[in-house]
Design a protein around this motif. Structure first.
Motif, PDB file in Angstrom:
ATOM      1  N   ARG A 284       0.832  -1.203   0.000  1.00  0.00           N
ATOM      2  CA  ARG A 284       0.000   0.000   0.000  1.00  0.00           C
ATOM      3  C   ARG A 284       0.873   1.261   0.000  1.00  0.00           C
ATOM      4  NH1 ARG A 284      -3.635  -1.375   5.166  1.00  0.00           N
ATOM      5  NH2 ARG A 284      -1.481  -1.583   5.941  1.00  0.00           N
ATOM      6  N   LEU A 285       0.368   2.294  -0.645  1.00  0.00           N
ATOM      7  CA  LEU A 285       1.063   3.573  -0.700  1.00  0.00           C
ATOM      8  C   LEU A 285       0.730   4.365   0.564  1.00  0.00           C
ATOM      9  CD1 LEU A 285       2.777   5.625  -2.297  1.00  0.00           C
ATOM     10  CD2 LEU A 285       0.671   6.396  -3.397  1.00  0.00           C
ATOM     11  N   VAL A 286       1.759   4.878   1.226  1.00  0.00           N
ATOM     12  CA  VAL A 286       1.592   5.623   2.471  1.00  0.00           C
ATOM     13  C   VAL A 286       2.293   6.972   2.352  1.00  0.00           C
ATOM     14  CG1 VAL A 286       1.884   5.606   4.975  1.00  0.00           C
ATOM     15  CG2 VAL A 286       1.632   3.430   3.733  1.00  0.00           C
ATOM     16  N   TRP A 287       1.534   8.050   2.550  1.00  0.00           N
ATOM     17  CA  TRP A 287       2.113   9.390   2.553  1.00  0.00           C
ATOM     18  C   TRP A 287       2.401   9.808   3.993  1.00  0.00           C
ATOM     19  CZ3 TRP A 287       3.361  10.627  -2.188  1.00  0.00           C
ATOM     20  CH2 TRP A 287       2.546  10.255  -3.257  1.00  0.00           C
ATOM     21  N   PRO A 288       3.477  10.536   4.231  1.00  0.00           N
ATOM     22  CA  PRO A 288       3.751  11.017   5.591  1.00  0.00           C
ATOM     23  C   PRO A 288       2.659  11.983   6.062  1.00  0.00           C
ATOM     24  CG  PRO A 288       5.702  11.216   4.196  1.00  0.00           C
ATOM     25  CD  PRO A 288       4.553  10.912   3.295  1.00  0.00           C
ATOM     26  N   GLN A 289       2.217  11.810   7.280  1.00  0.00           N
ATOM     27  CA  GLN A 289       1.283  12.758   7.886  1.00  0.00           C
ATOM     28  C   GLN A 289       2.109  13.889   8.474  1.00  0.00           C
ATOM     29  OE1 GLN A 289      -1.750  11.052  10.472  1.00  0.00           O
ATOM     30  NE2 GLN A 289      -1.739  12.912  11.730  1.00  0.00           N
ATOM     31  N   ALA A 290       2.157  14.998   7.751  1.00  0.00           N
ATOM     32  CA  ALA A 290       3.038  16.099   8.145  1.00  0.00           C
ATOM     33  C   ALA A 290       2.585  17.366   7.437  1.00  0.00           C
ATOM     34  CB  ALA A 290       4.492  15.772   7.783  1.00  0.00           C
ATOM     35  N   ASP A 291       3.162  18.469   7.860  1.00  0.00           N
ATOM     36  CA  ASP A 291       2.851  19.759   7.256  1.00  0.00           C
ATOM     37  C   ASP A 291       3.718  19.913   6.010  1.00  0.00           C
ATOM     38  OD1 ASP A 291       1.516  22.124   7.040  1.00  0.00           O
ATOM     39  OD2 ASP A 291       2.715  23.211   8.516  1.00  0.00           O
ATOM     40  N   VAL A 292       3.188  19.542   4.850  1.00  0.00           N
ATOM     41  CA  VAL A 292       3.954  19.522   3.603  1.00  0.00           C
ATOM     42  C   VAL A 292       3.157  20.222   2.501  1.00  0.00           C
ATOM     43  CG1 VAL A 292       5.067  17.359   4.235  1.00  0.00           C
ATOM     44  CG2 VAL A 292       2.993  17.319   2.833  1.00  0.00           C
ATOM     45  N   LEU A 293       3.832  20.441   1.377  1.00  0.00           N
ATOM     46  CA  LEU A 293       3.147  20.967   0.199  1.00  0.00           C
ATOM     47  C   LEU A 293       2.227  19.889  -0.365  1.00  0.00           C
ATOM     48  CD1 LEU A 293       3.028  23.340  -1.909  1.00  0.00           C
ATOM     49  CD2 LEU A 293       4.609  21.963  -3.270  1.00  0.00           C
ATOM     50  N   PRO A 294       0.940  20.179  -0.545  1.00  0.00           N
ATOM     51  CA  PRO A 294       0.039  19.196  -1.165  1.00  0.00           C
ATOM     52  C   PRO A 294       0.291  19.132  -2.672  1.00  0.00           C
ATOM     53  CG  PRO A 294      -1.166  21.222  -0.663  1.00  0.00           C
ATOM     54  CD  PRO A 294       0.219  21.402  -0.120  1.00  0.00           C
ATOM     55  N   GLY A 295       1.252  18.340  -3.065  1.00  0.00           N
ATOM     56  CA  GLY A 295       1.673  18.285  -4.461  1.00  0.00           C
ATOM     57  C   GLY A 295       0.580  17.784  -5.386  1.00  0.00           C
ATOM     58  N   ARG A 299      -1.537  14.205  -5.216  1.00  0.00           N
ATOM     59  CA  ARG A 299      -3.001  14.191  -5.159  1.00  0.00           C
ATOM     60  C   ARG A 299      -3.598  13.386  -6.311  1.00  0.00           C
ATOM     61  NH1 ARG A 299      -4.855  20.291  -4.693  1.00  0.00           N
ATOM     62  NH2 ARG A 299      -6.889  19.277  -4.517  1.00  0.00           N
ATOM     63  N   LEU A 300      -3.044  13.571  -7.511  1.00  0.00           N
ATOM     64  CA  LEU A 300      -3.559  12.832  -8.663  1.00  0.00           C
ATOM     65  C   LEU A 300      -3.333  11.336  -8.517  1.00  0.00           C
ATOM     66  CD1 LEU A 300      -2.383  15.189 -11.557  1.00  0.00           C
ATOM     67  CD2 LEU A 300      -4.757  14.765 -10.878  1.00  0.00           C
ATOM     68  N   LEU A 301      -2.163  10.971  -8.029  1.00  0.00           N
ATOM     69  CA  LEU A 301      -1.852   9.559  -7.863  1.00  0.00           C
ATOM     70  C   LEU A 301      -2.755   8.915  -6.814  1.00  0.00           C
ATOM     71  CD1 LEU A 301      -0.022   7.225  -8.690  1.00  0.00           C
ATOM     72  CD2 LEU A 301       1.623   7.985  -6.962  1.00  0.00           C
ATOM     73  N   SER A 302      -3.031   9.634  -5.740  1.00  0.00           N
ATOM     74  CA  SER A 302      -3.928   9.111  -4.710  1.00  0.00           C
ATOM     75  C   SER A 302      -5.325   8.894  -5.263  1.00  0.00           C
ATOM     76  CB  SER A 302      -3.971  10.072  -3.513  1.00  0.00           C
ATOM     77  OG  SER A 302      -2.708  10.174  -2.891  1.00  0.00           O
ATOM     78  N   GLN A 303      -5.786   9.822  -6.105  1.00  0.00           N
ATOM     79  CA  GLN A 303      -7.117   9.693  -6.705  1.00  0.00           C
ATOM     80  C   GLN A 303      -7.178   8.549  -7.706  1.00  0.00           C
ATOM     81  OE1 GLN A 303      -7.927  13.551  -8.406  1.00  0.00           O
ATOM     82  NE2 GLN A 303      -7.777  14.613  -6.440  1.00  0.00           N
ATOM     83  N   ALA A 304      -6.072   8.274  -8.381  1.00  0.00           N
ATOM     84  CA  ALA A 304      -6.062   7.254  -9.430  1.00  0.00           C
ATOM     85  C   ALA A 304      -5.972   5.842  -8.874  1.00  0.00           C
ATOM     86  CB  ALA A 304      -4.882   7.500 -10.381  1.00  0.00           C
ATOM     87  N   ARG A 305      -5.567   5.690  -7.636  1.00  0.00           N
ATOM     88  CA  ARG A 305      -5.372   4.369  -7.055  1.00  0.00           C
ATOM     89  C   ARG A 305      -6.709   3.689  -6.780  1.00  0.00           C
ATOM     90  NH1 ARG A 305      -1.099   1.439  -4.656  1.00  0.00           N
ATOM     91  NH2 ARG A 305      -1.439   0.607  -6.746  1.00  0.00           N
ATOM     92  N   ASP A 306      -6.815   2.429  -7.191  1.00  0.00           N
ATOM     93  CA  ASP A 306      -7.993   1.634  -6.863  1.00  0.00           C
ATOM     94  C   ASP A 306      -7.918   1.102  -5.439  1.00  0.00           C
ATOM     95  OD1 ASP A 306      -9.116   1.976  -9.357  1.00  0.00           O
ATOM     96  OD2 ASP A 306      -8.098   0.214 -10.204  1.00  0.00           O
ATOM     97  N   GLU A 307      -6.706   1.072  -4.900  1.00  0.00           N
ATOM     98  CA  GLU A 307      -6.504   0.552  -3.555  1.00  0.00           C
ATOM     99  C   GLU A 307      -6.447   1.688  -2.539  1.00  0.00           C
ATOM    100  OE1 GLU A 307      -2.978  -1.755  -3.681  1.00  0.00           O
ATOM    101  OE2 GLU A 307      -3.620  -2.965  -5.390  1.00  0.00           O
ATOM    102  N   GLU A 308      -6.505   1.329  -1.281  1.00  0.00           N
ATOM    103  CA  GLU A 308      -6.487   2.298  -0.204  1.00  0.00           C
ATOM    104  C   GLU A 308      -5.141   3.012  -0.145  1.00  0.00           C
ATOM    105  OE1 GLU A 308      -7.341   2.428   4.630  1.00  0.00           O
ATOM    106  OE2 GLU A 308      -6.881   0.531   3.618  1.00  0.00           O
ATOM    107  N   VAL A 309      -5.195   4.328   0.016  1.00  0.00           N
ATOM    108  CA  VAL A 309      -3.993   5.139   0.194  1.00  0.00           C
ATOM    109  C   VAL A 309      -3.998   5.662   1.626  1.00  0.00           C
ATOM    110  CG1 VAL A 309      -2.738   7.196  -0.531  1.00  0.00           C
ATOM    111  CG2 VAL A 309      -3.910   5.788  -2.232  1.00  0.00           C
ATOM    112  N   LEU A 310      -2.911   5.450   2.335  1.00  0.00           N
ATOM    113  CA  LEU A 310      -2.844   5.798   3.752  1.00  0.00           C
ATOM    114  C   LEU A 310      -2.018   7.051   3.983  1.00  0.00           C
ATOM    115  CD1 LEU A 310      -2.119   2.214   5.169  1.00  0.00           C
ATOM    116  CD2 LEU A 310      -4.342   3.326   4.853  1.00  0.00           C
ATOM    117  N   THR A 311      -2.293   7.710   5.098  1.00  0.00           N
ATOM    118  CA  THR A 311      -1.496   8.840   5.570  1.00  0.00           C
ATOM    119  C   THR A 311      -1.268   8.647   7.057  1.00  0.00           C
ATOM    120  OG1 THR A 311      -2.473  10.331   3.931  1.00  0.00           O
ATOM    121  CG2 THR A 311      -1.348  11.344   5.785  1.00  0.00           C
TER     122      THR A 311
END
Length: 367
Positions: A284-295, A299-311
């Motif tokens: 699974r793809l996991v993004w860091p939960q942090a104060d970062v630039l919302p690239g 965002r597009l990759l998270s929307q395109a995933r059929d599987e769960e994306v975690l933070t």
């Protein structure tokens, strides 16, 4: 306060920032011959036009006359034993109009007109503004709406002004006219009249658009060195890059490719100019939960995933628990990460290839 982009008077047309092109040295050397020493250079510039096709009058001497200078290049000829001098211009250049070397790789336009050095003075010396960058494929852009939304949102934060999204889109379309090749476009919003001592005065943001050749081929995997540092206003894509680039430089001096930024207690945030995603043991793809630039790529990759994306929060100490990592930004898309400090992942990973394919399958938007 609404922002109406002014029609900026043009006093001179200046050369753009240095970028890749064909080295014009041989052509110019033939023109000047075996010159005994430095001398003036008189390149011929093509007539400049605005994005609307209007001629720009009162052109000043191009910067090429100053930047293309004579530099001694002592060389012993094997056949004649003589020493010659030749013109040695910078190896990289990009022009607003056709230069002597014939390079035609785009230009810089402020509110739809060729920009002057004087108009860039505030951006160069005060360095206050924001931007977005993306790759344009034959005037089509992946995630264009997100980039425009970013510009509008950041303009409100940085200048307390409302940006006309449709006008920005129109300026981008005009800047891309005639570009059949893939280019990286940067749209920078800044106020040429902003004074360092009075930044709170009502702003009149202008739109600077530049273009350069897009990278080709698959970008090599990244090796990252961690550093504790937080960008100012991390959720804004602003032009203040000194800290991030300073840490990137330190990482490269140490033999790495880029820097992975962390909090003071070792929580991962982002790469200097990219987001980072980790792949857990379940794929699974996991993004860091942090104060970062919302690239936008993130965002597009998270929307395109059929599987769960975690933070979730991810520390440097937890990196060995993951099986891989990626870096994402609009210029290169999805890029493999193989090293963070002493943590090493395999170079080729099926999940990384899948993520890249999913991102590249996202439909493009017409500018």
């Amino acid at each position: 306060m609404g922002v109406s982009i002014p029609s900026t008077p043009i006093r001179s047309v200046e050369r753009d920032s240095l970028d890749s092109c064909i080295d014009p040295t041989p052509q110019i050397s033939q023109q000047i011959g075996e010159a005994p020493g430095p001398g003036p250079v008189q390149p011929v510039a093509a007539p400049a036009q605005s994005l609307l096709g209007e001629p720009v009058s009162e052109l000043a001497e191009p910067l090429s006359a100053r930047l293309f200078r004579m530099v001694p290049a002592s060389r012993q000829s094997p056949s004649h034993g003589t020493t010659s001098r030749r013109l040695r211009p910078p190896l990289h250049c990009r022009w607003l109009s056709t230069p002597p070397c014939g390079c035609q790789t785009g230009g810089m336009y402020l509110n739809g007109l060729p920009v002057t050095a004087d108009q860039l003075k505030t951006l160069a010396l005060t360095n206050y503004g924001h931007f977005t960058s993306f790759v344009a494929h034959h005037r089509e852009v992946r995630g264009l709406s997100l980039h425009l939304q970013r510009l509008v949102r950041d303009c409100r934060t940085v200048f307390d002004a409302d940006l006309d999204e449709n006008q920005v889109r129109e300026l981008i379309a005009k800047a891309l006219a005639g570009h059949d090749e893939d280019v990286v476009v940067r749209v920078t919003v800044f106020d040429p009249d902003l004074e360092m001592g009075h930044p709170a005065r009502p702003a009149a943001p202008s739109i600077l658009i530049t273009a350069r050749a897009a990278p080709t081929g698959l970008a090599k995997p990244l090796r990252l060195q961690s550093a504790a540092y937080a960008r100012e206003l991390p959720r804004v894509k602003h032009v203040g890059l000194f800290g991030a680039l300073h840490h990137r430089r330190a990482a490269q001096v140490a033999g790495f490719d880029d820097v992975l930024l962390t909090t003071a207690n070792g929580l991962i945030t982002e790469i200097a100019t990219s987001n980072i995603g980790l792949i857990d043991s379940e794929g699974r793809l996991v993004w860091p939960q942090a104060d970062v630039l919302p690239g936008t790529t993130m965002r597009l990759l998270s929307q395109a995933r059929d599987e769960e994306v975690l933070t979730r929060p991810i520390s440097l100490a937890e990196l060995p628990d993951y099986i891989g990592a990626i870096a994402t930004n609009a210029a290169v898309g999805v890029r493999a990460v193989t090293t963070v400090d002493d943590t090493v992942w395999q170079i080729q990973h099926d999940i990384v290839d899948t993520l890249r394919t999913e991102y590249e399958s996202i439909p493009l938007e017409r500018v």
